[in-house]
Design a protein around this motif. Structure first.
Motif, short mmCIF file in Angstrom:
data_model
loop_
_atom_site.label_atom_id
_atom_site.label_comp_id
_atom_site.label_asym_id
_atom_site.label_seq_id
_atom_site.Cartn_x
_atom_site.Cartn_y
_atom_site.Cartn_z
N UNK A 300 0.83 -1.21 0.00
CA UNK A 300 0.00 0.00 0.00
C UNK A 300 0.86 1.26 0.00
N UNK A 301 1.97 1.23 0.71
CA UNK A 301 2.89 2.37 0.66
C UNK A 301 3.43 2.56 -0.75
N UNK A 302 3.75 1.46 -1.41
CA UNK A 302 4.25 1.53 -2.79
C UNK A 302 3.16 2.05 -3.72
N UNK A 303 1.91 1.63 -3.48
CA UNK A 303 0.80 2.16 -4.25
C UNK A 303 0.65 3.66 -4.08
N UNK A 304 0.89 4.16 -2.88
CA UNK A 304 0.83 5.60 -2.64
C UNK A 304 1.92 6.32 -3.40
N UNK A 305 3.11 5.73 -3.43
CA UNK A 305 4.19 6.31 -4.24
C UNK A 305 3.80 6.35 -5.71
N UNK A 306 3.24 5.25 -6.22
CA UNK A 306 2.81 5.21 -7.62
C UNK A 306 1.82 6.33 -7.91
N UNK A 307 0.82 6.46 -7.05
CA UNK A 307 -0.19 7.49 -7.24
C UNK A 307 0.41 8.88 -7.18
N UNK A 308 1.38 9.08 -6.29
CA UNK A 308 2.01 10.40 -6.13
C UNK A 308 2.75 10.84 -7.39
N UNK A 309 3.28 9.86 -8.14
CA UNK A 309 4.04 10.17 -9.35
C UNK A 309 3.26 9.88 -10.63
N UNK A 310 1.94 9.69 -10.47
CA UNK A 310 1.07 9.44 -11.62
C UNK A 310 1.49 8.20 -12.40
N UNK A 311 1.97 7.21 -11.67
CA UNK A 311 2.29 5.91 -12.24
C UNK A 311 1.19 4.93 -11.87
N UNK A 312 1.28 3.70 -12.37
CA UNK A 312 0.24 2.71 -12.12
C UNK A 312 0.78 1.53 -11.34
#
Length: 389
Positions: A300-312
Motif C-alpha cells: 500500500x505504501x508503494x501504491x501511494x508512491x505510484x499514485x504520487x508520481x502518476x504511475x500505475x
C-alpha cells in the motif's frame, strides 16, 4: 488479543506433467512457497506467505526456519492490531526503539531478501487476523474498495511461434480476458526469436487484446532495445523486467529508447527500492509482490508512491493463495491499481490452498467480501504438501 503461536511450512505442490512449462527458470515441476499460520488467544487464525524466489519454484528451508525460530518468536505476545509497529520493529531490529523515537528507519543490515520476505508473511497474516477480528475484509480497513470486481489479465505464454497464438487464445476462451501476458527473453536465445513469437501472437490475437511481454530481467540493455525495436508495431501494453533490477540505470535507458511502457518490481523489497525505480525514471508500472516486498502494509505504501508520481500499480501475483488474496485487497484499495495478474500456467498453490474456487469470469475477478484477506484456507492441503523436516 495477543498472538500465541506462529508456525510456517515449506509447502511444495507437484505440477502435473502435462501442465509443466519450460522457461528461463527451466522446467517447473513443483510450486513452492513458505506458508505461515498465526493464531491469537481468541482463536483467530491469520494466513501469510513468504517468497524468496520470484518464480514458482525455490528452496524454502532457510526462510521457514527464519519464520519459525527467529521472527515468529519475536511477535508472540504482541497485539496483532499493531501492524505498522510490528513491521517497523522487525525491520529495524535491535534499533527499533531508537528508530521509533527518532522518527526515521534504522534497519539492521539484512534490509532485503529473506528478512523482508519473512516480514511479508507476518504482515499479511496480521491483516488477515485484524479483518477477522473486526468482521471486515481488509480492503475496508484500508479505506474501502473502488469496485466489487477488477479487470484481470491472463499470465502465461511459453509456446513457440507456431503455437503461441493458440495458447494465448485458449486463455481468453477460459476466462473472457481482454489482456494476456507472454514470456520472452533468455528462454528464446535471441531478441529476434522473442520478437518472432510476439509478432505471431499479435497476428493471431488481433488489435483488440492487450498484449504484455515479460523478460524476467534476462535481456541486457542492448538486446532489450533491439527487441523493443523489432516489436515496435505490436502495440505492447507493457514490457516487463526488460533487464535485471540490479541495473536500474539500464532499465531507464530501455524506457527512454522505446515507446512501450516499462513495468518492474516483482523482485524488489520495500518502498525504498520502488522509490529508486521512480526517481530513476525506470518504470511506468510498479509491480510489488506482497510476499516479498513487505506484505500488504508495504504494498500500500508503494501504491501511494505510484499514485504520487502518476504511475500505475499492477502487483505481481504469480503466487500462492495468501499472497494472491492479499494482492486482491491491495488492488481493491489502491487508487493506482488497474489490473490483476491471474496465472494461466499451472498454479496449484492458489487452487489447492483455497477451499473456494478462484476464477475469472468475463475478464473480471471479484473482490472478496469475507473478513480478513478473504481466503478460506484448505489446511488439509498444507498437511498434505508440507515438506517434513
Amino acid at each position: 488479543m495477543r498472538i500465541t503461536s506462529a508456525q510456517a511450512w515449506w509447502v511444495q505442490i507437484p505440477i502435473e506433467t502435462d501442465k509443466q512449462h519450460v522457461s528461463d527458470f527451466g522446467r517447473l515441476r513443483t510450486f513452492d512457497a513458505a506458508i505461515l499460520r498465526l493464531e491469537t488467544d481468541d482463536g483467530l487464525v491469520g494466513w501469510g506467505e513468504a517468497k524468496n524466489a520470484a518464480g514458482s519454484a525455490g528452496t524454502y528451508g532457510t526462510l521457514v526456519h527464519l519464520l519459525n525460530h527467529e521472527f515468529g518468536p519475536k511477535i508472540i505476545g504482541r497485539d496483532p492490531a499493531d501492524i505498522t509497529w510490528i513491521w517497523e520493529d522487525l525491520y529495524n531490529g535491535v534499533r527499533a526503539e531508537k528508530a521509533r523515537v527518532a522518527g526515521h528507519v534504522m534497519p539492521e543490515l539484512a534490509r532485503r531478501g529473506m528478512t523482508i520476505a519473512a516480514i511479508s508473511a507476518i504482515d499479511i497474516a496480521l491483516w488477515d487476523i485484524l479483518g477477522k477480528a473486526d468482521g471486515k475484509p481488509v480492503w475496508q480497513l484500508l479505506g474501502g474498495r473502488k469496485s466489487d470486481q477488477m479487470r484481470a489479465y491472463a499470465s502465461g505464454g511459453w509456446a513457440d511461434k507456431d503455437n503461441i497464438g493458440n495458447q494465448l487464445q485458449s486463455y481468453i476462451d477460459q476466462g473472457g480476458f481482454d489482456g494476456v501476458k507472454m514470456r520472452v527473453g533468455a528462454m528464446d536465445g535471441t531478441p529476434y526469436r522473442s520478437a518472432e513469437r510476439v509478432i505471431a501472437a499479435r497476428k493471431a490475437l488481433g488489435p483488440d487484446v492487450d498484449l504484455m511481454v515479460d523478460a524476467h530481467g534476462t535481456f541486457n540493455v542492448a538486446d532489450a532495445k533491439r527487441f523493443a525495436y523489432l516489436v515496435r508495431d505490436c502495440d505492447l501494453a507493457w514490457f516487463e523486467e526488460p533487464v535485471t533490477g540490479d541495473d536500474k540505470t539500464g532499465m531507464a535507458e530501455v524506457r527512454e529508447a522505446s515507446h512501450v511502457p516499462i513495468s518492474a518490481g516483482e523482485s524488489e523489497a520495500t518502498r525504498f527500492d520502488f522509490r529508486d525505480l521512480i526517481v530513476g525514471r525506470c518504470a511506468d508500472i510498479l509491480q510489488p509482490d506482497p510476499a516479498c516486498c513487505g506484505g500488504i502494509t508495504e504494498a500500500m505504501r508503494i501504491g501511494t508512491l505510484a499514485s504520487s508520481f502518476n504511475l500505475r500499480l499492477a502487483p505481481h501475483l504469480w503466487a500462492g493463495a495468501p499472497c494472491f488474496f492479499a494482492g486482491l485487497q491491495v488492488c481493491a484499495a489502491s487508487p493506482a491499481s488497474f489490473t490483476v495478474e491471474f496465472s494461466l500456467g499451472a498454479n496449484p498453490m492458489i487452487h489447492e490452498l483455497s477451499k473456494n474456487p478462484v476464477e475469472v469470469q468475463g475478464g473480471m475477478i471479484a473482490i472478496p467480501e469475507a473478513p480478513g484477506i478473504g481466503l478460506d484456507m484448505n489446511e488439509a492441503a498444507i498437511s498434505k504438501f508440507a515438506i517434513k523436516g
